[in-house]
Write an enzyme that holds these catalytic residues in place. Structure first.
Site, short mmCIF file in Angstrom:
data_model
loop_
_atom_site.label_atom_id
_atom_site.label_comp_id
_atom_site.label_asym_id
_atom_site.label_seq_id
_atom_site.Cartn_x
_atom_site.Cartn_y
_atom_site.Cartn_z
N CYS A 1 -4.64 12.81 13.80
CA CYS A 1 -4.49 11.65 13.97
C CYS A 1 -3.90 10.82 15.14
O CYS A 1 -3.41 10.98 16.01
CB CYS A 1 -3.94 10.16 12.60
SG CYS A 1 -2.47 10.17 12.71
N LYS B 1 0.31 -0.80 0.08
CA LYS B 1 -0.08 0.02 0.15
C LYS B 1 0.83 1.04 -0.25
O LYS B 1 0.73 2.24 -0.75
CB LYS B 1 -0.74 -0.01 1.27
CG LYS B 1 -1.35 1.36 1.47
CD LYS B 1 -2.22 1.18 2.99
CE LYS B 1 -1.08 1.44 3.92
NZ LYS B 1 -1.25 2.91 4.27
N ASN B 2 1.75 1.07 0.57
CA ASN B 2 2.61 2.43 1.37
C ASN B 2 3.88 2.59 -0.10
O ASN B 2 4.60 3.43 0.03
CB ASN B 2 3.76 1.98 2.21
CG ASN B 2 2.61 2.34 2.98
OD1 ASN B 2 1.25 3.11 3.42
ND2 ASN B 2 3.13 2.71 4.95
N ARG C 1 -3.94 10.28 4.81
CA ARG C 1 -2.84 11.34 5.20
C ARG C 1 -1.52 11.34 3.90
O ARG C 1 -1.78 12.38 3.63
CB ARG C 1 -2.05 10.94 5.92
CG ARG C 1 -2.68 11.90 7.76
CD ARG C 1 -1.58 11.47 8.77
NE ARG C 1 -0.94 12.54 8.51
CZ ARG C 1 -0.37 13.74 8.91
NH1 ARG C 1 -0.96 13.98 9.31
NH2 ARG C 1 0.79 14.18 8.17
N ARG D 1 -8.12 -0.88 5.81
CA ARG D 1 -7.58 0.57 5.26
C ARG D 1 -6.25 -0.01 4.41
O ARG D 1 -5.84 0.41 3.65
CB ARG D 1 -7.43 1.65 6.21
CG ARG D 1 -8.49 2.70 6.14
CD ARG D 1 -8.33 3.74 7.05
NE ARG D 1 -6.49 4.18 6.86
CZ ARG D 1 -6.10 4.62 7.39
NH1 ARG D 1 -6.19 4.85 8.56
NH2 ARG D 1 -5.15 5.07 6.80
N ARG E 1 0.86 14.80 13.59
CA ARG E 1 1.30 14.54 12.34
C ARG E 1 1.95 15.97 11.19
O ARG E 1 1.53 16.16 10.80
CB ARG E 1 1.35 13.41 11.60
CG ARG E 1 1.10 11.71 12.27
CD ARG E 1 0.65 10.99 11.91
NE ARG E 1 1.50 10.44 10.25
CZ ARG E 1 0.59 9.57 9.74
NH1 ARG E 1 -0.26 8.66 10.16
NH2 ARG E 1 1.29 8.93 9.06
N PRO E 2 2.76 16.48 11.33
CA PRO E 2 3.01 17.84 10.87
C PRO E 2 3.72 17.10 9.27
O PRO E 2 3.91 15.90 9.53
CB PRO E 2 4.80 18.26 11.40
CG PRO E 2 4.78 17.59 12.52
CD PRO E 2 4.09 16.24 12.64
N ASP F 1 5.42 1.12 11.61
CA ASP F 1 4.32 -0.25 11.85
C ASP F 1 3.87 -0.74 12.05
O ASP F 1 3.16 -2.27 11.61
CB ASP F 1 4.21 0.48 10.47
CG ASP F 1 3.73 1.79 9.64
OD1 ASP F 1 3.51 2.53 10.16
OD2 ASP F 1 3.71 2.12 8.32
C1 UD1 Z 1 4.98 6.89 6.28
C2 UD1 Z 1 3.86 5.15 6.24
C3 UD1 Z 1 3.73 5.24 7.84
C4 UD1 Z 1 4.45 4.91 8.45
C5 UD1 Z 1 5.63 6.43 8.67
C6 UD1 Z 1 6.94 6.14 9.55
C7 UD1 Z 1 3.07 6.09 4.00
C8 UD1 Z 1 1.48 6.18 3.13
N1 UD1 Z 1 3.26 5.99 5.58
O1 UD1 Z 1 4.03 7.92 6.71
O2 UD1 Z 1 2.69 3.87 7.13
O3 UD1 Z 1 4.68 4.77 9.78
O4 UD1 Z 1 6.03 7.27 7.36
O5 UD1 Z 1 7.82 5.18 8.74
O6 UD1 Z 1 4.50 6.07 3.19
N2 UD1 Z 1 7.24 14.64 10.71
C9 UD1 Z 1 7.83 15.70 10.52
N3 UD1 Z 1 7.02 16.76 9.92
C10 UD1 Z 1 6.76 16.08 8.53
C11 UD1 Z 1 6.54 14.89 8.26
C12 UD1 Z 1 7.22 13.55 9.34
O7 UD1 Z 1 8.36 16.72 11.64
O8 UD1 Z 1 6.47 17.48 7.74
C13 UD1 Z 1 7.66 13.59 11.41
C14 UD1 Z 1 6.47 12.36 11.67
O9 UD1 Z 1 5.60 13.21 13.16
C15 UD1 Z 1 7.37 11.53 12.49
C16 UD1 Z 1 8.07 10.90 11.66
O10 UD1 Z 1 9.01 12.59 10.62
O11 UD1 Z 1 7.39 11.27 13.45
C17 UD1 Z 1 8.60 10.67 10.30
O12 UD1 Z 1 7.05 10.31 9.39
P1 UD1 Z 1 6.81 10.48 8.10
O13 UD1 Z 1 7.59 9.40 7.56
O14 UD1 Z 1 6.55 11.41 7.36
O15 UD1 Z 1 5.67 9.41 8.33
P2 UD1 Z 1 4.66 9.58 7.02
O16 UD1 Z 1 5.62 9.31 5.56
O17 UD1 Z 1 3.25 10.04 6.86
#
Ligand code: UD1
Length: 424
Positions: free
Chosen positions: A120, A21-22, A96, A403, A125-126, A311
């Site tokens: 969420c 999915k990801n 998201r 999902r 989740r910024p 995950d």
């Molecule tokens: C993706 C995965 C999700 C997984 C996550 C971490 C998908 C669709 N989802 O989510 O299943 O749990 O990676 O492996 O691929 N962060 C910031 N600022 C930002 C973005 C992120 O501080 O702008 C932080 C997040 O809060 C978190 C960390 O960075 O602590 C990692 O998050 P991120 O890798 O961005 O997660 P996603 O890409 O949303």
């Protein structure tokens, strides 16, 4: 709303893992970078994929989804008409990952308006890294009435540091790589995410004609090109689904052959399973898990890839609830991702949380109860706990699991699980 009614089960046999999915979601978003046809195979049949299809349709794509193959065409030259660049809140709020339409929309249509994703249950989740990266490429980005509105006549390649407080970001890396693919000049992305899902996105972009190097490392180099074409691609196996079955095998003491996986994507997970006491026999595209006898307590820390994935934290927590001794889990990606703790404790586990740490005192048994699924991976953990627990468990609100897990009850039933879906 549906619930699962589950009885303690010994599992046996083999399970075939679906496409990731990801990996599929950002690749679907990448089809916005071209007006030509893209064909994507091995796409899992999931709610999140359906949501992304709806978003792409709103954005002017015409999509056929049959037998795990997606054919994406452009309906009409939507360019700057409203419907051509707006990803609405009613769709984005359910997933998201839709935020990764921002980069490709901006790069191809010069303008993007994507609903700002809310919080969420796994914590705040910024999206600051996504916005920072796009601004550095020269976009004007503002947040207006709950939407992120970005525009740029032309994006320009830059040297961008994309590390954040919690390390790299998977979807921010995806957004910036996709935007940079059509920017002028060279973009260097430092502290890029190394996840296999990013590697596979880059392979897809390369098939579209993008010039990208360094995928799978923290430094990705993108030489922008003027236009991208259509491409055909096969989605990689879902490493989180595979890891979930590894956890199910350990927790229920059931030997299991997990097929259609890339074991190289699961090194940290296999390492954790072995430390707990399971034997993992690796083949080219399969893992045979023999759970062994008594499980051992371990210390487990979630980290960006190649570290242990957040995950799979909840699913492995269930295994550690049944291990001998005291385990410690440290959650370094989402420090609040512990909604499942109280639910697993309702089944007789002894888990104490302190900030981003949980201490688990292993027990001989878990006991069936009525429990509530709070998010996708927590639901999978509760299903595993239910299969391992004495008696009957009811897992409420299983829409979360739909999902992200393709045909989960069918796959579990094939393994011999006593699982039934009922109206809640
Ligand atoms: C993706 C995965 C999700 C997984 C996550 C971490 C998908 C669709 N989802 O989510 O299943 O749990 O990676 O492996 O691929 N962060 C910031 N600022 C930002 C973005 C992120 O501080 O702008 C932080 C997040 O809060 C978190 C960390 O960075 O602590 C990692 O998050 P991120 O890798 O961005 O997660 P996603 O890409 O949303």
């Amino acid at each position: 709303m549906d619930k699962f009614v589950i009885h303690k089960s010994a599992l046996k046999g083999s399970v075939k893992i679906s496409g990731s999915k990801n990996a599929a979601l950002p690749i679907m978003a990448a089809t916005l970078l071209t007006d030509e046809e893209c064909v994507i195979r091995n796409v899992p049949e999931l709610m999140d994929i359906r949501t992304m299809i709806k978003i792409l349709e709103v954005l002017g794509k015409e999509i056929k989804f049959q037998k795990n193959t997606l054919i994406v065409r452009t309906k009409r030259k939507t360019s700057l008409k409203r419907e051509g660049y707006v990803a609405p809140y009613k769709l984005v709020r359910t997933m998201r990952a839709s935020f990764c339409c921002l980069g490709p929309l901006l790069a191809k249509r010069k303008k993007a308006k994507v609903a700002f994703p809310g919080g969420c249950v796994i914590g705040v989740r910024p999206v600051d890294l996504h916005l920072k990266g796009l601004r550095e490429l020269g976009a004007q980005v503002v947040v207006q009435k709950g939407y992120c509105v970005a525009c740029a006549k032309a994006l320009r390649g830059r040297h961008i540091y994309l590390g954040g407080a919690f390390g790299s970001s998977v979807l921010a890396t995806a957004n910036i790589v996709m935007a940079a693919a059509l920017a002028q000049g060279l973009t260097l992305i430092e502290h890029a995410a190394c996840e296999p899902e990013i590697e596979s996105l880059v392979l897809f972009l390369r098939k579209m004609g993008a010039q990208v190097k360094g995928e799978g490392t923290p430094l990705i180099k993108v030489q922008g090109v003027k236009a991208l074409g259509g491409a055909e691609f096969e989605i990689i196996p879902d490493r989180v689904e595979a890891g979930t079955f590894v956890a199910a095998s350990l927790a229920t003491n059931s030997p299991m052959l997990i097929e259609g996986v890339n074991p190289l994507h699961l090194t940290s997970v296999i390492e954790a399973a072995r430390s707990i006491g399971g034997e993992c026999d690796l083949k080219d595209s399969a893992i045979f898990v023999n759970p062994g006898g008594t499980k051992r307590a371990i210390n487990l820390t979630t980290l960006p890839y190649p570290g242990f994935p957040t995950d799979l934290q909840a699913q492995f927590m269930v295994c550690l609830c049944l291990a001998k001794g005291i385990s410690l889990i440290t959650e370094k990606i989402y420090p609040d991702r512990f909604m499942h703790v109280a639910e697993i404790n309702r089944m007789g586990a002894s888990i104490r949380r302190n900030g981003p740490y949980v201490i688990i005192e292993g027990r001989d048994k878990l006991y069936g109860a009525e429990v509530m699924a709070s998010d996708l991976r927590a639901s999978a953990a509760l299903v595993i706990a239910a299969l391992a627990a004495e008696g009957k468990t009811e897992v409420l609100r299983v829409y979360h699991i739909d999902r992200g897990y393709d045909k989960i009850e069918e796959k579990l039933e094939m393994l011999g699980a006593k699982i039934r879906r009922e109206k809640q």
